[in-house]
Scaffold this motif. Structure first.
Motif, short mmCIF file in Angstrom:
data_model
loop_
_atom_site.label_atom_id
_atom_site.label_comp_id
_atom_site.label_asym_id
_atom_site.label_seq_id
_atom_site.Cartn_x
_atom_site.Cartn_y
_atom_site.Cartn_z
N UNK A 119 0.61 -1.12 0.03
CA UNK A 119 -0.04 0.06 0.18
C UNK A 119 1.00 1.28 -0.07
N UNK A 120 2.10 1.00 0.19
CA UNK A 120 3.01 2.41 0.36
C UNK A 120 3.54 2.28 -1.07
N UNK A 121 3.47 3.51 -1.89
CA UNK A 121 4.04 3.47 -3.22
C UNK A 121 5.28 3.89 -3.01
N UNK A 122 5.76 5.25 -2.52
CA UNK A 122 6.99 5.48 -2.36
C UNK A 122 7.14 6.46 -1.11
N UNK A 123 8.42 6.69 -0.74
CA UNK A 123 8.70 7.66 0.17
C UNK A 123 8.94 9.01 -0.51
N UNK B 114 9.79 10.54 11.62
CA UNK B 114 8.77 11.20 11.00
C UNK B 114 8.84 10.86 9.30
N UNK B 115 7.75 10.34 8.84
CA UNK B 115 7.97 9.71 7.37
C UNK B 115 6.96 10.47 6.48
N UNK B 116 7.29 10.63 5.33
CA UNK B 116 6.55 11.31 4.41
C UNK B 116 6.14 10.30 3.23
N UNK B 117 4.91 9.86 3.12
CA UNK B 117 4.83 8.62 2.36
C UNK B 117 3.60 8.92 1.19
N UNK B 118 3.84 8.52 -0.09
CA UNK B 118 2.74 8.42 -1.13
C UNK B 118 2.33 7.20 -1.12
N UNK B 119 0.90 7.01 -0.87
CA UNK B 119 0.17 5.62 -0.89
C UNK B 119 -0.30 5.16 -2.07
N UNK C 117 -5.84 4.13 4.23
CA UNK C 117 -4.89 4.93 4.97
C UNK C 117 -4.63 4.69 6.28
N UNK C 118 -5.59 4.44 7.38
CA UNK C 118 -5.25 4.31 8.66
C UNK C 118 -4.77 2.74 8.88
N UNK C 119 -5.04 1.73 7.96
CA UNK C 119 -4.59 0.36 8.19
C UNK C 119 -3.11 0.28 7.80
N UNK C 120 -2.99 0.85 6.52
CA UNK C 120 -1.54 0.91 6.03
C UNK C 120 -0.47 1.63 7.02
N UNK C 121 -0.94 2.80 7.61
CA UNK C 121 -0.40 3.55 8.42
C UNK C 121 -0.10 2.92 9.64
N UNK C 122 -0.81 2.20 10.36
CA UNK C 122 -0.47 1.50 11.44
C UNK C 122 0.50 0.40 11.16
N UNK C 123 0.32 -0.57 10.02
CA UNK C 123 1.25 -1.41 9.85
C UNK C 123 2.75 -0.71 9.38
N UNK C 124 2.84 0.37 8.83
CA UNK C 124 4.14 1.13 8.67
C UNK C 124 4.51 1.58 9.84
N UNK D 255 12.13 3.30 20.11
CA UNK D 255 11.69 4.42 19.27
C UNK D 255 10.41 4.70 20.09
N UNK D 256 10.31 6.17 20.19
CA UNK D 256 9.17 6.69 20.97
C UNK D 256 7.80 6.97 20.27
N UNK D 257 8.13 7.41 18.99
CA UNK D 257 6.98 7.48 18.18
C UNK D 257 7.43 7.40 16.68
N UNK D 258 6.37 6.89 15.76
CA UNK D 258 6.68 6.94 14.30
C UNK D 258 5.42 7.98 13.94
N UNK D 259 5.56 8.86 13.25
CA UNK D 259 4.56 10.06 12.72
C UNK D 259 4.73 9.81 11.47
N UNK D 260 3.51 9.84 10.74
CA UNK D 260 3.37 9.66 9.29
C UNK D 260 2.55 10.67 8.79
N UNK D 261 3.10 11.28 7.52
CA UNK D 261 2.34 12.44 6.87
C UNK D 261 2.08 11.71 5.52
#
Length: 130
Positions: free
Chosen positions: A42-46, A79-84, A90-97, A113-119
């Protein structure tokens, strides 16, 4: 007893049973995070900033593109910037990431790792099968 110390270019790990010093560069942690994220369906690219995009067009592969890491009190914030890919939740894929990135960094580096934030910065619609 393990301790992590931030240096200007990464993390120095110290342990009483080590023979010498182990330094982990920031780019190494960012590369681990980027590779782990792109392994999730579900992740196309960073997606990175303009500099990363220019570097990519010149043929130089930047595996930490779209990843920012920050050391906070003996833990790492990511912090990650992702193209889906179009059609994925989006919620399910983000949780998996988040889970995959956290596990990969902690397993490979020993850092916490304290947190993984996704944009989510885009959705790939060019590769939709009609």
């Amino acid at each position: 007893m393990n301790k992590e110390l931030q240096t200007s270019s990464g993390y120095t790990m110290e342990a009483s049973n080590m023979v010498g010093e182990v330094k982990i560069a920031d780019d190494v942690v960012a590369t681990i995070a980027g590779l782990a994220a792109t392994e999730v369906e579900g992740v196309y690219a960073m997606s990175g900033n303009l500099t990363n995009e220019i570097v990519g067009k010149l043929g130089m592969k930047n595996l930490s593109k779209g990843v920012k890491i920050e050391l906070l009190e003996k833990s790492v914030s990511v912090e990650l910037s992702i193209t889906m890919k179009y059609g994925y939740s989006i919620p399910k894929t983000s949780k998996q990431v988040q889970d995959k990135v956290k596990t990969a960094i902690e397993t490979m580096t020993g850092l916490t790792v304290s947190d993984v934030n996704i944009r989510i910065v885009g959705v790939d619609i060019e590769h939709i099968n009609n």
